[in-house]
Design an enzyme around this catalytic site. Sequence first.
Site, PDB file in Angstrom:
ATOM      1  N   GLU A   8     -63.204  77.334 -76.649  1.00 30.11           N
ATOM      2  CA  GLU A   8     -63.478  78.424 -77.599  1.00 30.11           C
ATOM      3  C   GLU A   8     -62.558  78.365 -78.816  1.00 30.11           C
ATOM      4  OE1 GLU A   8     -62.682  81.977 -75.378  1.00 30.11           O
ATOM      5  OE2 GLU A   8     -64.260  81.568 -73.933  1.00 30.11           O
ATOM      6  N   PRO A   9     -62.647  77.333 -79.618  1.00 28.51           N
ATOM      7  CA  PRO A   9     -61.745  77.270 -80.773  1.00 28.51           C
ATOM      8  C   PRO A   9     -62.200  78.202 -81.904  1.00 28.51           C
ATOM      9  CG  PRO A   9     -63.250  75.407 -80.820  1.00 28.51           C
ATOM     10  CD  PRO A   9     -63.581  76.189 -79.576  1.00 28.51           C
ATOM     11  N   ARG A  23     -59.477  79.120 -84.874  1.00 29.49           N
ATOM     12  CA  ARG A  23     -58.651  78.640 -85.980  1.00 29.49           C
ATOM     13  C   ARG A  23     -58.966  77.188 -86.372  1.00 29.49           C
ATOM     14  NH1 ARG A  23     -53.678  80.714 -86.833  1.00 29.49           N
ATOM     15  NH2 ARG A  23     -53.666  81.427 -84.675  1.00 29.49           N
ATOM     16  N   ARG A  29     -51.364  87.771 -92.107  1.00 25.76           N
ATOM     17  CA  ARG A  29     -50.637  86.901 -91.166  1.00 25.76           C
ATOM     18  C   ARG A  29     -49.132  86.796 -91.437  1.00 25.76           C
ATOM     19  NH1 ARG A  29     -51.377  82.092 -90.154  1.00 25.76           N
ATOM     20  NH2 ARG A  29     -51.345  82.327 -87.901  1.00 25.76           N
ATOM     21  N   CYS A  69     -47.543  98.777-101.428  1.00 20.51           N
ATOM     22  CA  CYS A  69     -46.337  99.592-101.544  1.00 20.51           C
ATOM     23  C   CYS A  69     -45.498  99.574-100.259  1.00 20.51           C
ATOM     24  CB  CYS A  69     -46.776 101.007-101.897  1.00 20.51           C
ATOM     25  SG  CYS A  69     -45.413 101.986-102.464  1.00 20.51           S
TER      26      CYS A  69
END
Length: 415
Positions: free
Chosen positions: A272-273, A275, A311, A343
Amino acid sequence: MSLIRSEYSASLNFFGSASPSGLTGVYGSPVYVYNENVLRKRCAEMKNLVTGLTVCYSTKANGNPHLLRIIREEGLIADAMSPGEIALLHRAGFKKESINYVCNNVSPEELVLAVRECAHVSVDSLSQLETFGKLSPGSAVMARVNPGIGAGHSDKVVTAGKKTKFGIAPGDFPAMRSILARHQLRLVGLNQHVGSLFMDSEPFLDAAKWLLETAKDFPGLHVLSFGGGFGIPYNKYKNEPRLNLEELSSRFGEMLQSWRDETGFEGQFVIEPGRYVVAECGILLGTVHAVKNNGPTRFVGTDIGFNVLARPLLYDAFHDVELYPQDEEPRTGMMQTIVGNICESGDVLAQGRLLPEMREGDCLGILDAGAYGFSMSSCYNQRLRPAEVLIRKDGSPQLIRRRDHLEELLSYYPE
Ligand code: LLP
C-alpha cells in the site's frame, strides 16, 4: 555558489513548456505543480517490485482525481480511509473491486457505506469488529493486525508497536476469533502497516515475515497486505541515496514465493504505497514577498505557510528548495530561514539553509511536495487553498484543481 538552484527540476524537464514564474502568474501563488512522467515512472517502479504483487495506492497521500486516474491507468488499485476518498476514487474511475477500505474508529454509517462501496473492508479493533458483525453478520471482513514492529520518519507516523492506536494485537486474537464466530464473519484477509517512510527495508521485511507466520494460524485467507511506508530521498541536492528497490524486490519476492510454495496460498499479496507513488511528482511553487534580518537570522518571507504545506511544522520534515530568480544578477550563497505568512512562529518551511540569496519577487520551489502536501492543507488564518496543475506528457500545463474562492469560504456560514 551557482546563480540558480534549479538543476534538479531542469534535469527532469519538470515544468515542460511552462516556467515556474509563468505558472504562478497564470494559476496564482502558491501553486502545486505535478509532472505526469514522474508519476507514471514511480507507479511503474512499484508495479514491477515483485511479479504478481497487487499495488494498492494509499489515497491519503494525494487524492486529486486527475492523478488518481493516471495511477489507475498504470494498473494500481487503491485504498480509502474516508467517504471523501471513496468519492474521489469513483470520480477517477475506480470500481468497487479495486477499492479497499482501511477503517480507523469509523461510525456504523461509514462501515455500511464501506461494505457497499469497497471490495474489502478492514477493521482494526475488537470493538469495530463487533460493530461490523452486528451490521453485516455472515459477511467477509479483513483485520488490521499489529506486528509489534514500527518504523517511520517521526513518532507521529509510526503505526505499529506498543505506542500506536492502530491494529489488533496478537494478545487479542482469541477474542477476535470469538467475535468472528459469534457473527459468522469470514476472515478473508490480514493487513498491517509499520509506519511511513523507511529507507532501510529491514523493519518492513521483518514485519512481512511476521505477517506470513501469523497468517498460518488463520486458514482461508485470500488477501495479505503488507502496508506502505516506502521512503523517498528528500535531500535531493545532497544526492541522498534512494531506497534500494532491487534488494527489496529480491528479498521480498523470495519470501513471498517460498511462502506460496510452502502453504499453497493462491490469494493476493498487496502493498500500500502512498508517498513513493506521488511525492516526487510534485513541486510546490511560491513567491518571496519580504526579507528581513533578526539578529543573526535572515528570514525569507514567502506565501507558503504551514496551511499549504504542513509537514515541516508537524514532523520537522526536510524538503529541498529550488530558486528561480527573476533577474540575472549574481547571488552569493548565505544561510537563510524560509518562513510562511501564517501568524505563528512555528511557521518555518526550511530552517538555516545555505542557499543563493533570495530576494523579493523571486519564485521558489519546494521539492517532493506531491505526497501529504495538498492533501494535508487547510484554510488556517482563512487563507485559501492553492490550485493544482499537472504538466502533461507533452509538456503542457493543465489545471487539475482550481484555487479556493473567497465566496466559498463565506458560503459555509448561514447569514
Ligand atoms: N497504508 C496505511 C494503512 C496507512 O496508514 C498509510 C499511511 C499508508 C498505507 C501509506 O503510507 P506511505 O507509503 O505513504 O508511507 N502525513 C505523514 C504520513 C502519514 C502516513 C499515514 N498512513 C507525512 O507527511 O509524512
